[in-house]
Design an enzyme around this catalytic site. Structure first.
Site, PDB file in Angstrom:
ATOM      1  N   VAL A  50       0.839  -1.204   0.000  1.00  0.00           N
ATOM      2  CA  VAL A  50       0.000   0.000   0.000  1.00  0.00           C
ATOM      3  C   VAL A  50       0.874   1.255   0.000  1.00  0.00           C
ATOM      4  CG1 VAL A  50      -1.706   1.291   1.332  1.00  0.00           C
ATOM      5  CG2 VAL A  50      -1.904  -1.173   1.127  1.00  0.00           C
ATOM      6  N   GLU A  51       0.391   2.308  -0.622  1.00  0.00           N
ATOM      7  CA  GLU A  51       1.092   3.597  -0.745  1.00  0.00           C
ATOM      8  C   GLU A  51       2.395   3.447  -1.530  1.00  0.00           C
ATOM      9  OE1 GLU A  51      -0.439   6.091   0.018  1.00  0.00           O
ATOM     10  OE2 GLU A  51      -1.700   5.789   1.758  1.00  0.00           O
ATOM     11  N   GLY A  52       2.465   2.514  -2.431  1.00  0.00           N
ATOM     12  CA  GLY A  52       3.660   2.291  -3.238  1.00  0.00           C
ATOM     13  C   GLY A  52       4.495   1.165  -2.671  1.00  0.00           C
TER      14      GLY A  52
END
Length: 821
Positions: free
Chosen positions: A505-507
């Protein structure tokens, strides 16, 4: 010959001092001129020759060019500026906005090579308000008692409806929304504490709670929404009347937002009872969108085009954000992904020919094309708060579980926590967990102090999610077979299954480590590099040269100072730098200052020799990210230890974590030098950085075993280490049973030693603790009351280590069921 060596020594020493004290160009000119006069000028005017005059004239010409601004800028600065512009790869619009997003905080100090420790130690760490603490002790505690993670993952594949309703009623989705809009108005510290506690009992519940409070419509509305949008949506989001999701990731684009294929076109159309209004016609295909299947309002990122120039002369407007009710015609939503048996609501969404008014753009028409900047400025919530809190909560629970289990589970008639191999793992888990919590606390404190630390939040997310992976994997090794058999009694399976979720998540962390942390940090946190890049963007030629001249020669002076400082600290072992006055022991601060200087020198090395290629040298960039990350984590450990009054009982934790992070930073630096594409340059820098060899070693066995004892035995330090997680008390709860068995095992340990003679005298496999208790009672070695205590401890241990089993036909194929019948 001696005179030559003497002169060389004098020259090197003088240049070294000039660099160390960042002398001005005038200072350098006078010093170099003095050396030339010392070496070449004749003793008398009679010995003066044309060569002497020529050397003097050349030197004065060089000094004049350097010191006289108009000449320097024309002869030196302008050619360097032109070459600098050619060497740098062009930055995309999204890269430029990412670089300008957020704020620079402690990362600037670490990039400086001379961190201001007094400033860090004086920073106030926010504490929970009475209302925030009451929420943790009340609604959050009750929520945790309502959650049965086994039922969520295996039976419902979702949170039960009663839990959903409770989350809405208690405004869990409105933690970041101000009270004036009906939310709870919590600090980042409270937000983190809530997610940490919920994560310790269910990753599904934690993700459900954290997403509306991180990168989602509420955060974007608070910063960029129009008053109409805020007044309508924020109260409804706070009460759960609206469930939000935010759709960013596209199948073909992933983390490359600049390649996002989802497009909106400015045009006229009809929306509900509004006819022929100016709006946007959208087509999109998104996936991995958390809460999408149950969302009522969809945040959407897309590329906006204006081919008919309704909004102005620009055709490609750029990434734009809108807030769209899911019942809007053309919106498709409601299907689900299945994220590794952690069944939080997550799924795809598509839109075909969806028309929306311009007023649905977050921030209204004035914010079109500003979407990527808006997103980058809001990423700190997810990266700095939610994901680190989830990782720390999971690690604290894993620590508590294996600390209990290692005292309860017996092998060769001993608790497995007494074996050195297991103690090594227990100690490693203890140190990692303490370090993670220290980092979590410092990072959320920065957010509460008004920072939006883009680089620090990225490395915190990367480091804590990776360290959660390490802790949970270690914990699984300790519990062995009990960790791989699913069932209500498996306390680690949910944590293990959720590991890749936080990491992705978030990269994904690969991207974060190799491109973002150092790639972005080198520009944002460096004292001069961003100024040089900003100078290149100036349209006025004079301003362009003037600003670049100031930044470039400031950069040169800084680089020379860093090199000299690194060498001084290397030769002195860090002793020639002062620690903060308020610190009881300056040793670790000095060592971190030395590693910060090495990091700054390696940054200069990378920027000078790799230049534009640094963007593609991801292995070098990744090691630099590791170096910076270890420096930040070590800073957090020192800050936490100092703020707690440097307690003697926690000294083993500080020693382990500082040895661990200093060694990690050193090895990252070593890796950069070993793989640098210019070996001779790397050898020179290695001599400056590590003139006496590599000083740091990983934590010793003695240090690691000391931490294992902290996890095995009851103490205030153990409680502090695992504070903030949910520890159930219901008699039927598997974790409560394990807690009780651990407590009885600790209390009975002295009594069990009285059984050792009986156990060692009879090695027959059928001779167990129960037989030993009988013989100990018969010989009056223990009393009947003590025997009862030992039997109870044995019974509780057996109950705690049981593994769930199921009827044959569960989880089997239809063919197997026929055979069973």
């Amino acid at each position: 010959m001696n005179e030559i060596f003497f002169n060389i020594g004098i020259s090197v020493t003088l240049f070294f001092l000039l660099a160390l004290f960042a002398a001005s160009s005038t200072g350098w000119s006078v010093a170099v001129g003095g050396l030339l006069a010392w070496f070449f000028w004749p003793d008398s005017m009679a010995q003066l020759t044309i060569t002497h005059l020529l050397i003097g004239l050349i030197y004065l010409t060089i000094v004049a060019v350097i010191c006289y601004d108009p000449w320097r800028k024309k002869v030196i600065t302008t050619p360097i500026l032109e070459n600098f512009a050619k060497a740098l790869p062009p930055l995309s619009h999204t890269e430029q906005e990412a670089l300008e997003a957020g704020t620079v905080w402690w990362d600037r100090e670490l990039f400086s090579g001379h961190p201001n420790w007094e400033h860090l130690l004086k920073l106030p760490l926010p504490t929970l308000t009475s209302a925030e603490q009451a929420f943790l002790d009340g609604p959050v505690e009750k929520l945790c008692t309502m959650i049965d993670d086994w039922e969520i993952t295996e039976l419902h594949h979702d949170l039960p409806i009663v839990v959903w309703n409770y989350l809405k009623d208690q405004r869990f989705f409105g933690m970041i929304i101000p009270k004036s809009y009906g939310g709870l108005g919590f600090s980042a510290t409270a937000h983190s504490a809530v997610v940490q506690k919920v994560a310790s009992c269910s990753a599904t519940a934690a993700v459900t709670v954290m997403v509306p409070n991180s990168l989602g419509p509420a955060e974007l509305l608070l910063h960029y929404g129009t008053e109409t949008q805020k007044n309508y949506y924020l109260p409804r989001l706070a009460t759960g009347e609206e469930i939000p999701c935010f759709a960013l990731t596209s199948p073909q684009a992933g983390s490359d937002a600049g390649s996002m294929p989802d497009v909106g076109v400015v045009c006229r159309g009809d929306y509900q009872d509004q006819k022929n209004i100016l709006g946007i016609r959208l087509n999109w295909n998104k996936r991995y969108i958390t809460l999408a299947p149950v969302a009522t309002v969809l945040g959407l990122a897309f590329q906006l085009r204006d081919p008919d120039h309704w909004l102005g002369t620009q055709e490609e407007i750029g990434i734009t954000l809108a807030l769209i009710p899911v019942h809007t015609p053309g919106v498709r939503i409601g299907r689900r992904h299945n994220p590794l048996n952690v069944p939080f609501q997550n799924g795809p969404t598509q839109g075909h020919q969806v028309f929306i008014p311009l007023e649905m753009v977050i921030g209204g028409p004035d914010r079109v094309g500003q979407g990527w900047r808006m997103l980058m400025n809001c990423l700190s919530e997810g990266r700095a708060i939610s994901l680190p809190a989830l990782s720390t909560g999971a690690s604290k629970k894993a620590s508590r579980v294996i600390g209990n289990y290692a005292m309860v589970r017996r092998q060769f008639k001993l608790p497995i926590g007494r074996f050195e191999g297991v103690r090594e793992v227990l100690g490693r888990v203890t140190g990692q967990t303490w370090l993670m919590d220290a980092t979590r606390r410092l990072t959320v404190a920065a957010v509460d102090l008004g920072e939006k630390p883009s680089v620090i939040s990225a490395l915190t997310k990367y480091q804590l999610t990776e360290r959660m992976r390490s802790v949970v994997n270690d914990a699984m090794d300790v519990v062995g077979g009990a960790g791989i058999c699913l069932g209500p009694k498996n306390l680690l399976a949910g944590l293990y299954q959720s590991i890749p979720i936080g990491i992705t998540v978030e990269g994904a962390n690969i991207l974060t480590r190799t491109l973002i942390v150092f790639g972005q940090g080198a520009i944002r946190a460096h004292p001069y590099l961003l100024k040089e890049l900003q100078a290149l963007e100036k349209k006025d030629p004079k301003k362009r040269v003037d600003e670049f001249d100031t930044a470039f020669f400031g950069h040169v002076k800084f680089a020379l100072q860093v090199a000299a400082r690194t060498c001084v600290l290397g030769l002195s072992g860090g002793r020639l730098v002062a620690g903060p006055k308020t610190a009881k022991d300056p040793y670790y601060f000095r060592q971190l200052s030395r590693m910060s200087a090495i990091f700054a020198l390696l940054s200069e090395l990378s920027l000078a020799f790799l230049q534009g290629n640094l963007k593609r040298k991801e292995s070098i960039s990744g090691r630099m990210a590791d170096l910076l990350s270890n420096l930040y984590l070590a800073s957090a450990a020192l800050k936490t230890f100092h703020d707690r009054g440097s307690p003697k009982a926690e000294q083993p934790l500080l020693d382990w974590t500082l040895h661990h992070t200093l060694y990690g930073a050193q090895e990252a630096a070593r890796g950069v030098l070993a793989n640098f594409p210019y070996p001779l340059i790397a050898k020179l820098v290695r001599f400056l950085a590590f003139p006496l060899g590599y000083p740091h070693a990983p934590p010793s066995d003695k240090m690691t075993h000391a931490l294992a004892d902290l996890l095995l035995q009851p103490s205030a330090v153990r409680d502090q280490l695992t504070s903030g997680i949910f520890i159930p008390t219901a008699a039927t709860d598997p974790m409560a049973q394990l807690e009780k068995a651990w407590r009885m095992s600790v209390e009975s340990e002295a009594l069990e030693r009285k059984l050792k003679p009986f156990l060692s005298q009879n090695s027959h496999p059928s001779f167990d603790t129960r037989e030993a208790i009988k013989q100990a009672v018969a010989t009056e070695t223990i009393t009947q009351l003590e025997a009862q205590q030992l039997r109870q401890a044995e019974s509780l241990r057996n109950e705690a280590i049981e593994v769930n089993d199921f009827p044959f036909y569960i989880h089997t194929s239809p063919a197997s069921r026929i055979i069973a019948a």
